[in-house]
Design an enzyme around this catalytic site. Structure first.
Site, mmCIF file in Angstrom:
data_model
loop_
_atom_site.group_PDB
_atom_site.id
_atom_site.type_symbol
_atom_site.label_atom_id
_atom_site.label_comp_id
_atom_site.label_asym_id
_atom_site.label_seq_id
_atom_site.Cartn_x
_atom_site.Cartn_y
_atom_site.Cartn_z
ATOM 1 C CB THR A 22 -1.207 0.073 1.398
ATOM 2 O OG1 THR A 22 -1.570 -1.127 1.547
ATOM 3 C CG2 THR A 22 -1.992 0.676 1.443
ATOM 4 C CD GLN B 60 -2.215 -11.364 -4.688
ATOM 5 O OE1 GLN B 60 -1.490 -12.255 -4.097
ATOM 6 N NE2 GLN B 60 -2.726 -10.918 -3.251
ATOM 7 C CB SER C 147 3.843 -6.704 -0.359
ATOM 8 O OG SER C 147 2.637 -6.771 1.218
ATOM 9 C CG HIS D 61 1.660 -9.469 3.865
ATOM 10 N ND1 HIS D 61 0.208 -10.430 3.458
ATOM 11 C CD2 HIS D 61 1.053 -8.835 3.747
ATOM 12 C CE1 HIS D 61 -0.516 -9.342 3.630
ATOM 13 N NE2 HIS D 61 0.375 -7.711 2.592
ATOM 14 C CB CYS E 47 -14.019 -4.126 2.464
ATOM 15 S SG CYS E 47 -15.159 -4.075 3.861
HETATM 16 N N1 PLP Z 1 -1.772 -4.526 -4.061
HETATM 17 C C1 PLP Z 1 -2.669 -5.995 -4.084
HETATM 18 C C2 PLP Z 1 -2.843 -6.350 -5.531
HETATM 19 C C3 PLP Z 1 -2.919 -6.904 -3.107
HETATM 20 O O1 PLP Z 1 -3.273 -7.760 -3.122
HETATM 21 C C4 PLP Z 1 -2.219 -5.902 -1.896
HETATM 22 C C5 PLP Z 1 -2.817 -6.960 -0.296
HETATM 23 O O2 PLP Z 1 -4.031 -7.350 -0.618
HETATM 24 C C6 PLP Z 1 -2.007 -4.923 -2.125
HETATM 25 C C7 PLP Z 1 -1.875 -3.914 -2.666
HETATM 26 C C8 PLP Z 1 -1.768 -4.068 -0.020
HETATM 27 O O3 PLP Z 1 -0.614 -4.680 0.428
HETATM 28 P P1 PLP Z 1 -0.286 -4.176 1.675
HETATM 29 O O4 PLP Z 1 -0.804 -5.605 2.284
HETATM 30 O O5 PLP Z 1 1.097 -5.571 1.601
HETATM 31 O O6 PLP Z 1 -0.415 -3.080 2.433
#
Ligand code: PLP
Length: 374
Positions: free
Chosen positions: A71, A173, A193, A195, A315
């Protein structure tokens, strides 16, 4: 029988290599900015992880800025593009909120690039829209979080490049689940990301190419070359690096899941429709819609039987909304019934089979109840 976790696109189980690296970092004292031996050791840990994350997407280590997750990475990319002079934003219709909300917040005009029935970006629309001029920021995800559909990124980037625009790729992803090469894709910035690929939660990175000047995300001590102040999350970064390394060497193993996933989809037959079945997809993601079998009811039924999956779009409040991805694909009728099943580095063929068994039982019970009511 033990519970089966098939919600890896929400978050992946942390890899043992990442647990070990993060634990070691937590057991060691040292601020990476300190010049004494302990500080230098912490710095070495951060820089080794930077190399590993860079290798995951084929860039030099200096292109990687660590921050709190996917994010924040997309927020930084959008802010930077705006400060660098982009004057309009085009976002894909199936983007994550990390991108769409950042675009909205920018105050610039935002246009939406439609997708076709398989979830693929409409490049003819993009080419036409880019003719309008200005300096566009185009945000297109590499792989979709709900369907796993992979956009034709190299073709999209050629269009963006020709228009003199900035391409931001959300690869949150995709990284660790398929081969990703920043330069081959023609990205200017790319969000990652930890995780989603077996690293800890709350750590991510933004990769930036030579055409992208990043703005200062935080004001403070000037860490991460002034792009992201604040003492580095050394355990998180160490875990991210270890997970990146392990997922890169595990790509082939993960690819085997496509056959297990497709076997399950075949078993469900016409009881459920697979979204994005005709497009290139991540090997471990299955997005289904079953008529009149609401997403949350499916998720709850499966949970009771020990199989954890997700509704297409959950959500942050835990409530389930109709899938905006299915809607963007022109499937309004399917959107309230979408579920996502996603595997990861520890998922077995048996797990996928178990999902199929449990889902078919749940669907049969649901169909019987419906018949009684009718
Ligand atoms: N972008 C995508 C495509 C995601 O699936 C996610 C998480 O669900 C994010 C961004 C956000 O990542 P983070 O949880 O590391 O902020």
């Amino acid at each position: 029988m033990g519970a089966v976790y098939l919600d890896w696109n929400a978050t992946a189980k942390v890899r043992p290599e990442a647990v070990e690296a993060a634990t070691l970092a937590m057991q060691s004292v040292g601020n990476p900015s300190s010049i004494h031996a302990a500080g230098r050791a912490a710095r070495a840990t951060v820089e080794a992880a930077r190399e590993a994350v860079a290798a995951l997407v084929g860039v030099k280590a200096g292109s990687i800025t660590f921050l709190s997750g996917g994010t924040e990475a997309s927020n930084l990319a959008v802010e930077s593009a705006v400060l660098a002079g982009c004057d309009r934003i085009i976002v894909g219709a199936t983007e994550h909120e990390a991108v769409t909300e950042s675009a909205k917040f920018s105050g610039l005009p935002v246009e939406t690039c439609p997708v076709d029935g398989e979830g693929l970006a409409d490049l003819a629309w993009l080419a036409e829209a880019l003719k309008a001029g200005g300096r566009p920021l185009v945000c297109l995800m590499l792989a979709n979080n709900e369907t796993g559909v992979i956009h034709p990124m190299a073709e999209a980037s050629a269009l963006v490049r020709e228009a003199g625009g900035w391409l931001h790729v959300d690869a949150v992803q995709a990284a660790g689940k398929m081969a990703v090469n920043f330069n081959a894709l023609g990205a200017d910035t790319m969000a990652l990301s930890a995780h989603k690929l077996g690293g800890p939660q709350g750590i991510g990175a933004l990769a930036a190419g030579p055409r992208a000047t990043l703005s200062r995300r935080m004001q403070g001590g000037g860490q991460e070359r002034g792009r992201r102040s604040g003492t580095e999350n050394v355990p998180g970064i160490a875990g991210f690096g270890a997970a990146a390394k392990a997922s890169l060497s595990g790509l082939e193993t993960l690819a085997a899941q496509a056959a297990w996933r497709d076997a399950v989809a075949t078993r469900l037959g016409n009881k459920a429709r697979v979204l994005g079945a005709g497009a290139p997809r991540l090997p471990q993601t299955l997005c289904l819609s079953a008529p009149d079998f609401a997403s949350d009811i499916q998720v709850m039924n499966l949970d009771l039987a020990g199989v954890m999956i997700s509704a297409g779009a959950a959500c942050s409040s835990g409530k389930v909304k109709a899938s905006h991805v299915a809607q963007a694909m022109g499937h309004d009728d399917l959107a309230p019934f979408v579920i996502r099943v996603s595997g990861g580095w520890e998922t077995t063929e048996q797990d996928w089979r178990r999902f199929g068994d449990v889902w078919l039982e749940a669907e049969a019970r649901h169909a019987a109840r419906r018949q009684k009511v009718a």
